[in-house]
Structure formats: structure tokens, C-alpha cells
Motif scaffolding. Structure first.
Motif, short mmCIF file in Angstrom:
data_model
loop_
_atom_site.label_atom_id
_atom_site.label_comp_id
_atom_site.label_asym_id
_atom_site.label_seq_id
_atom_site.Cartn_x
_atom_site.Cartn_y
_atom_site.Cartn_z
N GLY A 186 0.86 -1.18 0.00
CA GLY A 186 0.00 0.00 0.00
C GLY A 186 0.89 1.24 0.00
O GLY A 186 1.65 1.43 0.95
N ILE A 187 0.85 2.04 -1.06
CA ILE A 187 1.80 3.15 -1.18
C ILE A 187 1.07 4.49 -1.24
O ILE A 187 -0.09 4.58 -1.65
N LYS A 188 1.79 5.51 -0.84
CA LYS A 188 1.34 6.90 -0.96
C LYS A 188 2.28 7.58 -1.95
O LYS A 188 3.49 7.71 -1.69
N GLY A 189 1.75 7.99 -3.10
CA GLY A 189 2.57 8.62 -4.11
C GLY A 189 3.06 9.99 -3.67
O GLY A 189 2.37 10.71 -2.95
N ALA A 190 4.26 10.35 -4.09
CA ALA A 190 4.85 11.64 -3.72
C ALA A 190 5.75 12.14 -4.83
O ALA A 190 6.20 11.36 -5.69
N VAL A 232 4.95 14.96 0.80
CA VAL A 232 3.95 14.38 1.70
C VAL A 232 4.57 14.29 3.09
O VAL A 232 5.79 14.17 3.24
N ASP A 289 -0.39 13.32 5.73
CA ASP A 289 -0.74 12.31 4.73
C ASP A 289 -0.53 10.89 5.24
O ASP A 289 -0.59 9.93 4.45
N GLY A 290 -0.26 10.75 6.53
CA GLY A 290 -0.08 9.43 7.11
C GLY A 290 1.35 8.91 7.05
O GLY A 290 1.59 7.72 7.29
N ILE A 291 2.31 9.77 6.72
CA ILE A 291 3.70 9.36 6.63
C ILE A 291 4.33 9.36 8.02
O ILE A 291 4.13 10.29 8.81
N GLY A 329 7.13 6.46 -4.11
CA GLY A 329 6.01 6.01 -3.30
C GLY A 329 6.48 5.59 -1.92
O GLY A 329 7.49 4.91 -1.78
N VAL A 388 2.96 2.72 2.98
CA VAL A 388 2.22 2.99 4.21
C VAL A 388 1.53 1.74 4.73
O VAL A 388 1.03 1.73 5.86
N GLN A 389 1.48 0.70 3.91
CA GLN A 389 0.89 -0.57 4.35
C GLN A 389 1.72 -1.72 3.81
O GLN A 389 1.88 -1.87 2.59
#
Length: 316
Positions: free
Chosen positions: A116-120, A139, A143-145, A268, A271-272
Motif C-alpha cells: 500500500g503506497i502513498k505517491g509523492a 507528503v 498524509d499518514g507518513i 512512493g 504505508v501498508q
């Protein structure tokens, strides 16, 4: 000449004569009796008129040229503005296409590894932290980082999050000398630790000094306890050199990383973590070896070549 009665009468007479000559000339057409006088006047005054025209025309031409030049300058300026706008638009489109390609590649890695990734987006390189190899991404905590999260891109391991602000975060890159990550060899599962060496290949110390390693073998992250700071299965790089074992307890490898750390743009943050170790499924497909062409030479006997019977007779 003084204005007297005689002068006024002379002026009226001259005007009357002029009108009379004009009338006679018009009625006479080509056979006008004053045609010879007109030609003589043209012969006398023509060169003077031509000289005056020659002297005056450049001025008129210059004025016209200046006017036209102004119009051309305005048109050129307009074209230059249009070209600049077109180049800017094309440049923007090229960059957008490049980013979309990077994002697509990164999403494929995330899908293969079930990350599960957060793009940046990378907004700065080399933050004010000495000579560390770092980047700043757009981020952060909002943003949950969090600290010690794995960072990757479409090629493989980028680094780990070290500092987190509300809207930005600092990432220590995998080629930094202070960076260390646990690794696992593809297929053989040999474990080791990779350390950054700046712009040189990563240095990997394998725990098994007798491990059979070859140039071209590939490595992935081994993963950390509770998946921090590293999740398992992220591609690290390809073995470029292997030091002789020499009977040591460990074995040293040099690995060319998949990621080009000087060309980072879209990344990315994991986050998961995946529910299970993806093992080697995230590694790119191995390139197929290029077949070596072979040449087959076929000898065809000529029509004049002797057959076996002829050869035997000649020998006898």
C-alpha cells in the motif's frame, strides 16, 4: 513686378492664352499643334524630374520600409511568442508523459508486491544535512507518513523516511554511506547487508562466506521486524562484482542498484506492508539472451568434379 493695372491685364491675358492652348491641344488629339512644344518641354524638364524623383523616392521607400519593418517585427515577435508557448506546452506534455510512465511502473511494482503506497513528488535533493544523500518529498504527517517507512519507485528501493514534517518528509537514499538494509539473494536465499557508497555500487556483505554468487545475480530486501524500516521483496540491484572468498566468514559483493538516485521524480512511500513476503515476484523479468547467429557452409560439387569410379580408374 508691382501690382499695377497693366500687370493685372497681363495676368488675365496669360490665363486666357493658357486656356486657349489647352482647348486646342485637347481638340487636336494626337495631331495637336502644340505636341512638338510638349515634347521639347519633356526633353528639357525630363532629366530634372527624374533626378527629383530619384532623390525623393528613396525617402518614400525608406518610410515604406520602416513601416513594413515595424509590421514584420511585430509579426516576428508574435511568432516567437507562439513558438515559446508551443515549446512550453510540449515540454509540459513531455514531462507529464514521463511522470505518468513512472507512476504506472511504480503502481505495477506496488501491485506485484501488494504494497500500500502513498505517491509523492521529489521537491528537493540534498537537504541541509551535511553531505548526506537525501531527498525531500511533498507528503508528510498529514498524509499518514511516519518515520522509518520504506520508499520505492518503479525501479526498486529508493530509501527510508528519516524526518517527517506536517506536509513534507526527508528520505535517506539507499546509496548514502550511513544507509544499511538487509538483503536476500534471488533463488538461493543467501542473506546479507547492503551499504551505500555514494555514486559507487552498493557494498553487500553476505553472511555465508562460501556462498556461490555470480555476476548478474539479483537481490531484494529481506525485510525488517514489523516491516520497519523495510518491507520485504523490494528489488535492490544486480551483482556487478564478487570478491574472492579467501576463507573469510563473510563474502563481499558489489551491486549496481536498480534505482538511478540522481534522476528521482515520482516515488512512493509504503504505508501498508504486504500480508506475506512477495519473495522474488517483484523483480523485473530477466532479459532473454540474444541468440548467437551460426553460419552453415554447404559445399556443392561442381559439374566437372570426377566421381568415385573415375578416381579409381585414374589411380589404376
Amino acid at each position: 513686378m508691382r501690382d499695377t493695372r497693366e500687370s493685372r491685364l497681363l495676368l488675365v491675358l496669360l490665363v486666357a492664352v493658357a486656356f486657349a492652348l489647352i482647348t486646342v491641344d485637347i481638340r487636336g488629339g494626337e495631331d495637336s499643334p502644340v505636341d512638338g512644344a510638349r515634347q521639347a518641354a519633356a526633353t528639357v524638364f525630363g532629366p530634372i524630374e527624374d533626378g527629383v524623383s530619384t532623390a525623393v523616392n528613396p525617402v518614400g521607400n525608406a518610410v515604406s520600409a520602416i513601416r513594413d519593418s515595424g509590421e514584420r517585427h511585430d509579426r516576428l515577435a508574435q511568432l516567437e511568442e507562439e513558438n515559446a508557448a508551443l515549446k512550453a506546452r510540449l515540454g509540459s506534455d513531455d514531462r507529464s508523459r514521463s511522470r505518468l510512465a513512472q507512476l504506472d511502473k511504480m503502481l505495477k511494482i506496488a501491485g506485484a508486491g501488494q504494497y500500500g503506497i502513498k505517491g509523492a513528488e521529489v521537491i528537493a535533493i540534498g537537504a541541509a544535512q551535511g553531505f548526506s544523500w537525501t531527498i525531500t518529498i511533498d507528503v508528510g504527517a498529514d498524509d499518514g507518513i511516519k518515520r522509518d517507512m520504506t520508499v520505492l519507485n518503479g525501479d526498486g528501493l529508493v530509501g527510508r523516511v528519516t524526518t517527517v514534517g506536517p506536509n513534507t518528509a526527508t528520505v535517506l537514499l539507499a546509496n548514502d554511506p550511513d544507509f544499511t538494509v538487509g538483503t536476500r539473494m534471488e533463488a538461493s536465499d543467501e542473506l546479507g547487508f547492503a551499504s551505500g557508497q555514494g555514486d559507487r555500487p552498493l557494498r553487500v556483505e553476505l553472511l555465508n562466506g562460501k556462498a556461490e554468487i555470480n555476476k548478474g545475480d539479483r537481490l531484494v530486501t529481506f525485510g525488517s521486524q514489523a516491516d520497519k524500516p523495510f518491507v520485504p521483496g523490494v528489488p535492490v540491484g544486480v551483482v556487478s562484482r564478487v570478491d574472492p572468498s579467501g576463507g573469510d566468514l563473510t563474502r563481499t559483493l558489489y551491486v549496481t542498484p536498480y534505482v538511478s538516485f540522481s534522476k528521482l521524480d515520482v516515488v512512493g512511500v509504503v504505508v501498508q506492508a504486504p500480508k506475506k513476503d512477495p519473495r522474488d515476484t517483484v523483480l523485473p523479468a530477466k532479459p532473454k539472451p540474444t541468440p548467437t547467429p551460426t553460419v552453415t557452409v554447404t559445399v556443392t560439387p561442381s559439374a566437372n568434379a570426377p566421381v568415385d569410379g573415375q578416381i579409381q580408374q585414374e589411380e589404376q
